[in-house]
Design a protein around this motif. Sequence first.
Motif, PDB file in Angstrom:
ATOM      1  N   THR A 169       0.953  -1.166   0.057  1.00  0.00           N
ATOM      2  CA  THR A 169      -0.117  -0.047  -0.106  1.00  0.00           C
ATOM      3  C   THR A 169       0.916   1.243  -0.008  1.00  0.00           C
ATOM      4  OG1 THR A 169      -0.188   0.148   2.590  1.00  0.00           O
ATOM      5  CG2 THR A 169      -1.564  -1.070   1.227  1.00  0.00           C
ATOM      6  N   ALA A 170      -0.046   2.475  -0.316  1.00  0.00           N
ATOM      7  CA  ALA A 170       1.036   3.522  -0.086  1.00  0.00           C
ATOM      8  C   ALA A 170       0.767   4.084   0.926  1.00  0.00           C
ATOM      9  CB  ALA A 170       0.444   4.420  -1.256  1.00  0.00           C
TER      10      ALA A 170
ATOM     11  N   ALA B  97      20.391   8.560  -1.390  1.00  0.00           N
ATOM     12  CA  ALA B  97      19.158   8.776  -1.996  1.00  0.00           C
ATOM     13  C   ALA B  97      18.214   7.832  -1.522  1.00  0.00           C
ATOM     14  CB  ALA B  97      19.319   9.092  -3.465  1.00  0.00           C
ATOM     15  N   PRO B  98      16.855   8.444  -1.457  1.00  0.00           N
ATOM     16  CA  PRO B  98      15.640   7.169  -1.087  1.00  0.00           C
ATOM     17  C   PRO B  98      15.822   6.362  -2.221  1.00  0.00           C
ATOM     18  CG  PRO B  98      14.905   9.752  -0.796  1.00  0.00           C
ATOM     19  CD  PRO B  98      16.168   9.491  -1.392  1.00  0.00           C
ATOM     20  N   MET B  99      15.461   4.921  -1.879  1.00  0.00           N
ATOM     21  CA  MET B  99      15.538   3.990  -3.224  1.00  0.00           C
ATOM     22  C   MET B  99      14.395   2.844  -2.627  1.00  0.00           C
ATOM     23  SD  MET B  99      19.265   2.127  -2.175  1.00  0.00           S
ATOM     24  CE  MET B  99      19.900   3.727  -2.041  1.00  0.00           C
TER      25      MET B  99
ATOM     26  N   ALA C 250       8.726   0.968  -3.016  1.00  0.00           N
ATOM     27  CA  ALA C 250       9.303   2.172  -3.049  1.00  0.00           C
ATOM     28  C   ALA C 250       9.148   3.011  -2.080  1.00  0.00           C
ATOM     29  CB  ALA C 250       8.458   3.069  -4.416  1.00  0.00           C
ATOM     30  N   PRO C 251       9.946   4.297  -1.637  1.00  0.00           N
ATOM     31  CA  PRO C 251       9.823   4.900  -0.696  1.00  0.00           C
ATOM     32  C   PRO C 251       8.396   5.433  -0.474  1.00  0.00           C
ATOM     33  CG  PRO C 251      11.695   5.507  -1.908  1.00  0.00           C
ATOM     34  CD  PRO C 251      10.935   4.659  -2.824  1.00  0.00           C
ATOM     35  N   GLY C 252       8.185   5.321   0.730  1.00  0.00           N
ATOM     36  CA  GLY C 252       6.306   5.922   1.139  1.00  0.00           C
ATOM     37  C   GLY C 252       5.415   4.469   0.769  1.00  0.00           C
ATOM     38  N   GLN C 253       6.057   3.377   0.618  1.00  0.00           N
ATOM     39  CA  GLN C 253       5.069   2.267   0.422  1.00  0.00           C
ATOM     40  C   GLN C 253       5.512   1.486   1.808  1.00  0.00           C
ATOM     41  OE1 GLN C 253       5.999   0.260  -3.396  1.00  0.00           O
ATOM     42  NE2 GLN C 253       3.826   1.387  -4.130  1.00  0.00           N
TER      43      GLN C 253
ATOM     44  N   HIS D 249      14.895   8.367  -7.232  1.00  0.00           N
ATOM     45  CA  HIS D 249      13.951   9.146  -6.565  1.00  0.00           C
ATOM     46  C   HIS D 249      13.844  10.678  -6.853  1.00  0.00           C
ATOM     47  CE1 HIS D 249      11.286   9.476  -2.969  1.00  0.00           C
ATOM     48  NE2 HIS D 249      12.072  10.378  -2.651  1.00  0.00           N
TER      49      HIS D 249
ATOM     50  N   MET E 187       4.225   5.198 -12.423  1.00  0.00           N
ATOM     51  CA  MET E 187       3.923   6.026 -11.217  1.00  0.00           C
ATOM     52  C   MET E 187       3.276   7.441 -11.402  1.00  0.00           C
ATOM     53  SD  MET E 187       6.762   6.663  -8.156  1.00  0.00           S
ATOM     54  CE  MET E 187       6.514   5.258  -6.781  1.00  0.00           C
TER      55      MET E 187
ATOM     56  N   ARG F  96       2.954   9.628  -5.847  1.00  0.00           N
ATOM     57  CA  ARG F  96       4.053   9.008  -4.778  1.00  0.00           C
ATOM     58  C   ARG F  96       3.540   7.989  -4.406  1.00  0.00           C
ATOM     59  NH1 ARG F  96       4.826   9.584   0.385  1.00  0.00           N
ATOM     60  NH2 ARG F  96       6.885   9.548   1.081  1.00  0.00           N
ATOM     61  N   SER F  97       4.610   7.215  -4.521  1.00  0.00           N
ATOM     62  CA  SER F  97       4.376   6.019  -3.707  1.00  0.00           C
ATOM     63  C   SER F  97       3.145   4.913  -3.813  1.00  0.00           C
ATOM     64  CB  SER F  97       4.174   6.007  -1.900  1.00  0.00           C
ATOM     65  OG  SER F  97       5.061   7.045  -1.489  1.00  0.00           O
ATOM     66  N   ASP F  98       3.019   4.970  -5.310  1.00  0.00           N
ATOM     67  CA  ASP F  98       1.916   4.244  -6.177  1.00  0.00           C
ATOM     68  C   ASP F  98       2.318   3.869  -7.298  1.00  0.00           C
ATOM     69  OD1 ASP F  98      -0.258   3.349  -6.699  1.00  0.00           O
ATOM     70  OD2 ASP F  98      -1.535   4.799  -7.063  1.00  0.00           O
ATOM     71  N   LEU F  99       3.086   2.621  -7.236  1.00  0.00           N
ATOM     72  CA  LEU F  99       3.597   1.833  -8.467  1.00  0.00           C
ATOM     73  C   LEU F  99       2.211   1.212  -8.992  1.00  0.00           C
ATOM     74  CD1 LEU F  99       6.984   0.881  -7.310  1.00  0.00           C
ATOM     75  CD2 LEU F  99       6.838   2.168  -9.211  1.00  0.00           C
TER      76      LEU F  99
END
Lengths: 476, 124
Positions: free
Chosen positions: A39-40, A129-131, A152-155, B27, B113, B116-119
């Motif tokens: 999820t995000a 860097a975020p990855m 991903a970052p934030g997920q 990023h 994407m 943000r944060s949504d693949l």
Amino acid sequence: MKKLLSLAVLAGLAACEPSPPDAYDVSKMDFTSKAAKVTAQGHKGAFAEGAALSMGAELKRLDAAPVKTVRLDTTHKVIEIAPGVKFSAWTFGDQVPGPTVRARVGDKIRFVMTNRSDEPAPVPQLLAAPMMHSMDFHAAMVSPQDKYRSIAPGQTIEFEFTANYPGIFMYHCGTPMILEHIASGMYGAVIVEPRGGYPTKADREYVVVQSEFYVKPSPGKQKVDGGPLYVLDGERLRAAQPTHTVFNGRHNGMVVNPLAAKPGERVRMFVLNVGPSKTSSFHVVGTIFDRVWMEGNPDNQMRGMQTVLLGSSNSAIVEYLIPQEGSYIMVDHHFANASQGAIGLVSTSAKPPAQDLEHHNMQASATPTDPDAVAGKQAFESKCLACHSVGGGRKLGPDVAGVTKRRDPAWLARWLQEPEKMLQTDPAAKAMLKEYNNLPMPNQSLSEAEIKQYLKYFQWIDAQPAGAVKSQAGGH
Amino acid sequence: MAGLLLSLQALACGYCVEDKIAATYDHAVITRALAHGRHVVFFHVDGAPVARAVLEQAARGRGIENGSARISPDALSLSVAFDPRRMPLVELNAWLDRKLAKHKASLLPLRVMERRSDLAAVKR
């Protein structure tokens, strides 16, 4: 003839006795699990959560709950792997190694992880860097394409699995390039106890994770706390030429903070070599391993071992007795590795490790609210904890608890501003130098404002009830 | 759709789809692109081996953000930031495929994407 008949009857009876259940009967193992959920939805709380987690070398007892809910978020942060070597690391649970998960065969691990590599940092340019990151549990039997997906970052990813085999299992980030993710600090241990527990009773239980670091000063010449920032050295990494080989993430860490044991006690040590590229010849000077359970499984037992050889991602439980008073030295008997920091002590004179009351990223005790005192606390924790404790007794330098009662503010301010000059002229400073093995306090080039912040913090500490404020060993 | 599924199955050889994405995830590119209303698409590079220079050359012009292409020859993946108003993803994919056809390669969109944060999975 009668005798023969009796023997035959006995043999027949023995054959009728029910055989013990097969602990590895795959038909009784659980290979089912719901699909992972991505999820995000972010997370802002603690980076590591769960009753089954131990944050340091001392292991907590097994949590009785059959379902272990565990959160290990990924972060980027600067860690100190050796005195003055501050490394831009990637972590699980905001520490290297990540927290140890403890479970029992049959337990379900309910895992959640948020990729927080994009969280704001005080000095973002010091961090990678975020990855994308992921989690690969060697303790699990699941579809990698489902559970070990990179996020991903934030997920946030959530999944569960059942621990089917006993052992000490590595976990690590499995996102390409895996070598870089592991060498940057993304690993830890899962301990799975046999369903019926271990066949011996131990007095102490410790986890020791061996790993290598491959570092170089940052090409951009970035500084952290006045010293160089260290980053991953890709060339050394690919050539498998580490700069540091360490136990529990810290060069000679358990020499500075030995593990405690008493004469006559049985120590059970859970040893995991995460590599990423070197083997470990784990040995404890002064004792013999009474039992070695390869991969942490008592069914793989050896007796009377001097050394246990562990490849990358191999593990063993070693149990040994502490025969008499002394300091017993854990080393990687590949002495090239030991010379890079893979040394620790189990000592009968060590104080018991402080109880890990709370997660390290949460406040372990009262905290100041005055902005100057807050800034002083942060500066102290990043620069001074290697040599000073707060309420934990002497280290390389004095305990700062009570310092404002021992010295007046003007003296303290001068001491923080120009310690080298004070050591030339001030009798109290000279006496302190002698008392602390002629180890001078380095000049940290503090501004007047910074000195004021330190003093505010020290005054705040001394205004708290005795013992209310304690620093964590090592610092962050 | 069947082709897409077959291709995804073929990827189950050590690299998850997300791991291929991780190989070209930048990023800074993503943050900048999303802030300007752009989207970022992650492709699997299918077919014959293609040199990095060919992919770099292909991923230029017509709605693709300058300097946004990220290429991983090892993971066979490519990502670009693009302006969906100038060129929807389906058109972008077809346009890139035409450019790569002479190299016997094509692109399989894995995720896009948009936030943000949504693949998100790519709908075709």
